[in-house]
Design a protein around this motif. Structure first.
Motif, PDB file in Angstrom:
ATOM      1  N   UNK A 120       0.830  -1.209   0.000  1.00  0.00           N
ATOM      2  CA  UNK A 120       0.000   0.000   0.000  1.00  0.00           C
ATOM      3  C   UNK A 120       0.861   1.255   0.000  1.00  0.00           C
ATOM      4  N   UNK A 121       2.007   1.201   0.696  1.00  0.00           N
ATOM      5  CA  UNK A 121       2.931   2.340   0.689  1.00  0.00           C
ATOM      6  C   UNK A 121       3.552   2.520  -0.691  1.00  0.00           C
ATOM      7  N   UNK A 122       3.880   1.418  -1.356  1.00  0.00           N
ATOM      8  CA  UNK A 122       4.409   1.486  -2.728  1.00  0.00           C
ATOM      9  C   UNK A 122       3.367   2.108  -3.648  1.00  0.00           C
ATOM     10  N   UNK A 123       2.121   1.666  -3.508  1.00  0.00           N
ATOM     11  CA  UNK A 123       1.034   2.221  -4.330  1.00  0.00           C
ATOM     12  C   UNK A 123       0.884   3.723  -4.093  1.00  0.00           C
ATOM     13  N   UNK A 124       0.965   4.135  -2.828  1.00  0.00           N
ATOM     14  CA  UNK A 124       0.804   5.557  -2.512  1.00  0.00           C
ATOM     15  C   UNK A 124       1.893   6.387  -3.181  1.00  0.00           C
ATOM     16  N   UNK A 125       3.140   5.938  -3.081  1.00  0.00           N
ATOM     17  CA  UNK A 125       4.250   6.714  -3.651  1.00  0.00           C
ATOM     18  C   UNK A 125       4.180   6.733  -5.173  1.00  0.00           C
ATOM     19  N   UNK A 126       3.933   5.581  -5.775  1.00  0.00           N
ATOM     20  CA  UNK A 126       3.923   5.517  -7.237  1.00  0.00           C
ATOM     21  C   UNK A 126       2.701   6.203  -7.841  1.00  0.00           C
ATOM     22  N   UNK A 127       1.520   5.873  -7.347  1.00  0.00           N
ATOM     23  CA  UNK A 127       0.292   6.311  -8.015  1.00  0.00           C
ATOM     24  C   UNK A 127      -0.290   7.611  -7.462  1.00  0.00           C
ATOM     25  N   UNK A 132       2.011   8.142 -11.234  1.00  0.00           N
ATOM     26  CA  UNK A 132       2.185   7.224 -12.357  1.00  0.00           C
ATOM     27  C   UNK A 132       0.825   6.738 -12.849  1.00  0.00           C
ATOM     28  N   UNK A 133       0.662   6.728 -14.171  1.00  0.00           N
ATOM     29  CA  UNK A 133      -0.587   6.268 -14.781  1.00  0.00           C
ATOM     30  C   UNK A 133      -0.285   5.318 -15.926  1.00  0.00           C
ATOM     31  N   UNK A 134      -1.217   4.405 -16.135  1.00  0.00           N
ATOM     32  CA  UNK A 134      -1.112   3.435 -17.224  1.00  0.00           C
ATOM     33  C   UNK A 134      -1.801   4.014 -18.465  1.00  0.00           C
ATOM     34  N   UNK A 135      -1.063   4.138 -19.551  1.00  0.00           N
ATOM     35  CA  UNK A 135      -1.634   4.707 -20.765  1.00  0.00           C
ATOM     36  C   UNK A 135      -2.484   3.667 -21.486  1.00  0.00           C
ATOM     37  N   UNK A 136      -3.651   4.090 -21.939  1.00  0.00           N
ATOM     38  CA  UNK A 136      -4.536   3.179 -22.673  1.00  0.00           C
ATOM     39  C   UNK A 136      -4.276   3.225 -24.175  1.00  0.00           C
ATOM     40  N   UNK A 137      -3.676   4.306 -24.669  1.00  0.00           N
ATOM     41  CA  UNK A 137      -3.368   4.443 -26.097  1.00  0.00           C
ATOM     42  C   UNK A 137      -1.858   4.342 -26.290  1.00  0.00           C
ATOM     43  N   UNK A 138      -1.410   3.183 -26.741  1.00  0.00           N
ATOM     44  CA  UNK A 138       0.028   2.963 -26.886  1.00  0.00           C
ATOM     45  C   UNK A 138       0.476   3.300 -28.311  1.00  0.00           C
ATOM     46  N   UNK A 139       0.410   4.594 -28.649  1.00  0.00           N
ATOM     47  CA  UNK A 139       0.874   5.032 -29.965  1.00  0.00           C
ATOM     48  C   UNK A 139       2.075   5.961 -29.873  1.00  0.00           C
TER      49      UNK A 139
END
Length: 376
Positions: A120-127, A132-139
């Protein structure tokens, strides 16, 4: 692996592949992120070399290229090659910095070493903290290179997975993963997998880290749960790198074939298989218009994939087709002939007539200069 003397732009291009091969051969757990940065060095060196050649051509034409004389093309070592303004060593240190931020978060909240609390601490720091976000359009290629994702905090799923794995490794937490359908999913190595699927604020840890594919009914990941997770065959470091390279190969092929939307690498195979047996001369005058730099970058990713999986017939077929589209007919014949030895019978039957036609195309391409030289 040490290289003596200064590293020039052209030498960086070749040395990065040599270093990558060295890392893949020794198979150390800590080398996954270094391998991804070396892939970026090779691609960036190739693109920089092309830009340099273009600038020199402008000078020869008598036009100005003021930036040419200001750029340094020699570095003390391969690690010093600049990627978005930082060296490989500096980008590796960025992962150390993120891990230290997680440690500080754990200390500030007096959190112990319970696995879920660390995650949960890793998630807090990263996200949350770093966004950090995951891109849905990989162009955009930047979303598929580790240093660019660390810089922009936006990237493909596999790049975010690599960052998550490496940050957790620095914290002493082992993260494993596997390819499920078209996705590469990750989770901590634990006997208590049910904790990963418990909902917190409407979302489980497994869903938050692995993205929307876990929630999509059409995805193979949708049916995963704490009971089925331990039965999945885990991927290796090579498998993780292969997923990232496959993404790059597809991305650059799409960009190379932008003038022909929906064109598949294997599209030329089907018509050849179904044409009549009547002999005919190949007409290569209507060759596809493909972007040469993007096509070459797709080939480079394909070459690296074959280093990882040399006996994968589908990868070798795709590589042969990339060489065909690049009009490197001799090399295409060689790769597709090797592919036929590994491919299923039905696929080999499709490839065989195409390879025969490629022999003719190779011969015709060698005759062209003679034909032009015989003209008045």
């Amino acid at each position: 692996m040490t290289f003596l003397g200064k590293i020039s732009l052209g030498r960086a291009f070749s040395c990065s592949r040599e270093s990558l091969l060295h890392i893949l051969n020794i198979e150390k757990k800590k080398r996954k992120e270094k391998a991804m940065l070396l892939i970026a060095v090779e691609d960036e060196a190739f693109m920089s070399y092309n830009r340099d050649m273009d600038a020199r051509a402008v000078v020869k034409e008598g036009r100005e290229a003021p930036s040419l004389s200001k750029v340094t093309y020699e570095w003390a070592s391969l690690d010093a090659f600049p990627l978005a303004g930082k060296s490989i060593t500096a980008w590796l240190s960025e992962l150390d910095i993120i891990a230290k931020q997680v440690e500080a978060e754990l200390v500030s909240k007096e959190i112990g070493c319970h696995l879920v609390q660390v995650l949960e601490a890793v998630n807090f720091v990263l996200f949350d903290l770093r966004g950090f976000t995951r891109s849905s359009l990989l162009n955009n290629p930047k979303q598929s290179y580790l240093h660019q994702v660390l810089k922009s905090a936006s990237g493909s799923g596999i790049m975010l997975s690599i960052i998550y794995i490496e940050v957790c490794r620095r914290l002493g937490v082992t993260i494993v993963g596997a390819r499920v359908g078209e996705e590469f999913l990750i989770w901590p190595k634990t006997e208590y997998t049910e904790e990963l699927f418990q909902l917190s604020e409407g979302e489980s840890w497994f869903a938050k880290v692995n993205g929307g594919c876990v929630k999509h009914p059409g995805s193979k990941a949708f049916d995963l749960n704490s009971r089925s997770l331990p039965d999945i065959e885990l991927g290796s470091n090579r498998d993780i790198i292969a997923v990232a390279l496959a993404n790059l190969k597809r991305l650059y092929w799409k960009r190379a074939s932008r003038a022909h939307p929906g064109l598949l690498l294997t599209s030329p195979l089907r018509p050849v298989h179904h044409i009549s047996d009547q002999p005919r001369k190949f007409d290569n005058s209507n060759a596809l218009t493909l972007r040469p730099q993007e096509l070459r970058l797709s080939i480079m990713s394909s070459e690296r994939l074959l280093i990882l999986q040399p006996h994968n017939w589908a990868l070798r077929r795709d590589h042969g087709m990339l060489l065909y589209h690049s009009r490197r007919y001799g090399e295409a014949v060689q790769e597709l002939s090797i592919c036929m030895a590994f491919a299923p019978v039905e696929e080999a039957e499709i490839l065989e007539p195409f390879v025969e036609k490629l022999h003719l195309m190779r011969a015709e391409s060698s005759w062209t200069p003679m034909e032009f030289s015989s003209r008045p």
